[in-house]
Each structure stands twice: as C-alpha cells, then as structure tokens.
Design a protein around this motif. Sequence first.
Motif, PDB file in Angstrom:
ATOM      1  N   ARG A  17      22.958  -3.321 -26.043  1.00 19.45           N
ATOM      2  CA  ARG A  17      22.448  -4.819 -25.726  1.00 19.45           C
ATOM      3  C   ARG A  17      22.471  -5.166 -24.494  1.00 19.45           C
ATOM      4  N   ALA A  18      23.691  -4.898 -23.745  1.00 17.34           N
ATOM      5  CA  ALA A  18      23.665  -5.196 -22.174  1.00 17.34           C
ATOM      6  C   ALA A  18      22.677  -4.780 -21.513  1.00 17.34           C
ATOM      7  N   LEU A  19      22.515  -3.265 -21.673  1.00 19.63           N
ATOM      8  CA  LEU A  19      21.512  -2.510 -21.025  1.00 19.63           C
ATOM      9  C   LEU A  19      20.123  -3.221 -21.290  1.00 19.63           C
ATOM     10  N   ILE A  20      19.651  -3.355 -22.559  1.00 23.35           N
ATOM     11  CA  ILE A  20      18.339  -3.946 -22.717  1.00 23.35           C
ATOM     12  C   ILE A  20      18.307  -5.352 -22.247  1.00 23.35           C
ATOM     13  N   ASN A  21      19.227  -6.173 -22.225  1.00 23.31           N
ATOM     14  CA  ASN A  21      18.987  -7.569 -21.785  1.00 23.31           C
ATOM     15  C   ASN A  21      19.010  -7.534 -20.391  1.00 23.31           C
ATOM     16  N   THR A  22      19.682  -6.716 -19.669  1.00 22.11           N
ATOM     17  CA  THR A  22      19.624  -6.515 -18.292  1.00 22.11           C
ATOM     18  C   THR A  22      18.073  -6.219 -17.825  1.00 22.11           C
ATOM     19  N   ASN A  23      17.628  -5.174 -18.356  1.00 16.18           N
ATOM     20  CA  ASN A  23      16.270  -4.771 -18.016  1.00 16.18           C
ATOM     21  C   ASN A  23      15.197  -6.178 -18.412  1.00 16.18           C
ATOM     22  N   ARG A  24      15.518  -6.754 -19.486  1.00 17.57           N
ATOM     23  CA  ARG A  24      14.684  -7.965 -19.688  1.00 17.57           C
ATOM     24  C   ARG A  24      14.467  -8.987 -18.636  1.00 17.57           C
ATOM     25  N   MET A  25      16.002  -9.135 -18.120  1.00 19.33           N
ATOM     26  CA  MET A  25      16.152 -10.219 -16.978  1.00 19.33           C
ATOM     27  C   MET A  25      15.517  -9.696 -15.854  1.00 19.33           C
ATOM     28  N   SER A  26      15.626  -8.451 -15.560  1.00 21.28           N
ATOM     29  CA  SER A  26      14.867  -7.865 -14.293  1.00 21.28           C
ATOM     30  C   SER A  26      13.496  -8.001 -14.458  1.00 21.28           C
ATOM     31  N   ARG A  27      13.031  -7.727 -15.707  1.00 17.22           N
ATOM     32  CA  ARG A  27      11.523  -7.894 -15.824  1.00 17.22           C
ATOM     33  C   ARG A  27      11.077  -9.475 -15.556  1.00 17.22           C
ATOM     34  N   ILE A  28      11.760 -10.396 -16.088  1.00 16.42           N
ATOM     35  CA  ILE A  28      11.379 -11.756 -16.125  1.00 16.42           C
ATOM     36  C   ILE A  28      11.424 -12.108 -14.374  1.00 16.42           C
ATOM     37  N   ARG A  29      12.573 -11.612 -13.847  1.00 19.21           N
ATOM     38  CA  ARG A  29      12.673 -12.061 -12.344  1.00 19.21           C
ATOM     39  C   ARG A  29      11.876 -11.188 -11.404  1.00 19.21           C
ATOM     40  N   THR A  30      11.041 -10.201 -11.978  1.00 19.86           N
ATOM     41  CA  THR A  30       9.896  -9.495 -11.342  1.00 19.86           C
ATOM     42  C   THR A  30       8.807 -10.375 -11.121  1.00 19.86           C
ATOM     43  N   PHE A  31       8.491 -10.903 -12.473  1.00 20.34           N
ATOM     44  CA  PHE A  31       7.429 -11.904 -12.551  1.00 20.34           C
ATOM     45  C   PHE A  31       7.334 -13.265 -11.795  1.00 20.34           C
ATOM     46  N   VAL A  32       8.598 -13.671 -11.783  1.00 19.08           N
ATOM     47  CA  VAL A  32       8.848 -14.786 -10.956  1.00 19.08           C
ATOM     48  C   VAL A  32       8.668 -14.917  -9.552  1.00 19.08           C
ATOM     49  N   LYS A  33       9.029 -13.490  -9.133  1.00 21.42           N
ATOM     50  CA  LYS A  33       9.076 -13.329  -7.682  1.00 21.42           C
ATOM     51  C   LYS A  33       7.433 -13.104  -7.579  1.00 21.42           C
ATOM     52  N   LYS A  34       6.706 -12.368  -8.201  1.00 20.56           N
ATOM     53  CA  LYS A  34       5.407 -12.436  -8.009  1.00 20.56           C
ATOM     54  C   LYS A  34       4.696 -13.893  -7.471  1.00 20.56           C
ATOM     55  N   VAL A  35       5.011 -14.623  -8.543  1.00 23.39           N
ATOM     56  CA  VAL A  35       4.503 -16.140  -8.239  1.00 23.39           C
ATOM     57  C   VAL A  35       5.054 -16.530  -6.995  1.00 23.39           C
ATOM     58  N   GLU A  36       6.374 -16.465  -6.761  1.00 24.62           N
ATOM     59  CA  GLU A  36       6.695 -16.991  -5.426  1.00 24.62           C
ATOM     60  C   GLU A  36       6.293 -16.399  -4.130  1.00 24.62           C
ATOM     61  N   ALA A  50      -0.524 -15.321 -11.224  1.00 19.46           N
ATOM     62  CA  ALA A  50       0.816 -14.806 -11.629  1.00 19.46           C
ATOM     63  C   ALA A  50       1.564 -15.676 -12.236  1.00 19.46           C
ATOM     64  N   LEU A  51       1.290 -16.975 -12.417  1.00 15.49           N
ATOM     65  CA  LEU A  51       2.044 -18.120 -13.187  1.00 15.49           C
ATOM     66  C   LEU A  51       1.821 -17.683 -14.477  1.00 15.49           C
ATOM     67  N   LYS A  52       0.430 -17.441 -14.760  1.00 14.85           N
ATOM     68  CA  LYS A  52      -0.089 -17.244 -16.245  1.00 14.85           C
ATOM     69  C   LYS A  52       0.557 -16.233 -16.727  1.00 14.85           C
ATOM     70  N   GLU A  53       1.093 -15.083 -15.985  1.00 12.14           N
ATOM     71  CA  GLU A  53       1.705 -13.968 -16.507  1.00 12.14           C
ATOM     72  C   GLU A  53       3.279 -14.118 -16.460  1.00 12.14           C
ATOM     73  N   ALA A  54       3.827 -14.903 -15.952  1.00 17.61           N
ATOM     74  CA  ALA A  54       5.135 -15.277 -15.726  1.00 17.61           C
ATOM     75  C   ALA A  54       5.565 -16.090 -16.889  1.00 17.61           C
ATOM     76  N   GLN A  55       4.621 -17.119 -17.488  1.00 16.41           N
ATOM     77  CA  GLN A  55       5.071 -17.972 -18.328  1.00 16.41           C
ATOM     78  C   GLN A  55       5.378 -17.377 -19.794  1.00 16.41           C
ATOM     79  N   PRO A  56       4.426 -16.356 -20.464  1.00 11.97           N
ATOM     80  CA  PRO A  56       5.158 -15.648 -21.579  1.00 11.97           C
ATOM     81  C   PRO A  56       6.046 -15.071 -21.290  1.00 11.97           C
ATOM     82  N   GLU A  57       6.532 -14.438 -20.185  1.00 14.28           N
ATOM     83  CA  GLU A  57       7.628 -13.578 -19.964  1.00 14.28           C
ATOM     84  C   GLU A  57       9.036 -14.400 -20.070  1.00 14.28           C
ATOM     85  N   LEU A  58       8.866 -15.567 -19.601  1.00 14.36           N
ATOM     86  CA  LEU A  58       9.879 -16.658 -19.646  1.00 14.36           C
ATOM     87  C   LEU A  58      10.118 -16.902 -20.920  1.00 14.36           C
TER      88      LEU A  58
END
Length: 86
Positions: A17-36, A50-58
């Motif tokens: 689960r830690a591995l899966i959750n790490t990957n999920r958080m990394s994916r979310i951070r990537t989407f947020v960085k695209k917006v920034e 980019a914000l429209k793509e990041a909102q569902p990920e969050l």
Amino acid sequence: MANTPQARKRIRRNERRALINTNRMSRIRTFVKKVESAIAGGDKTAASAALKEAQPELARGVARGVLHKNTAARKMSRLTKRVSAL
C-alpha cells in the motif's frame, strides 16, 4: 519483530500500500506542477486546461485516502485563484 501470521501479513500489505500511495501522491504532484508551470509561464489557457486535469486527480486522492479533503480543497482553491488572476 512480527510474531503472529496476522502481523506478518499486515507488514506485507503495508509495504504494498505504501508503494501504491507513493505513486498516487507523485502523480498528483505532477499534475499540480503542470498548473504551476503554466501559471509561471503566464499562459491562462494552458493553466486553466491543466487545472481542469488536476482537479479530478486531487479529488481522487481524497477518495483513495492519500490526501485529507481540506488539503485538497485548499490546494484547489489556491490554484484556481492564481489561474483566475492571470
């Protein structure tokens, strides 16, 4: 050290689960960085896309339990405010 079979199983599950959750958080951070980065570039259309793509990920992060709902709401609110200010 885990002595019961249940505790050993729990350790194995926690590692997976830690591995899966790490990957999920990394994916979310990537989407947020695209917006920034779009905000930093000053491109409002790219930033809003980019914000429209990041909102569902969050939201998915909240649903999966890797983010607290208030954390996701705060990030979404701040990003939306910055995009609209462009």
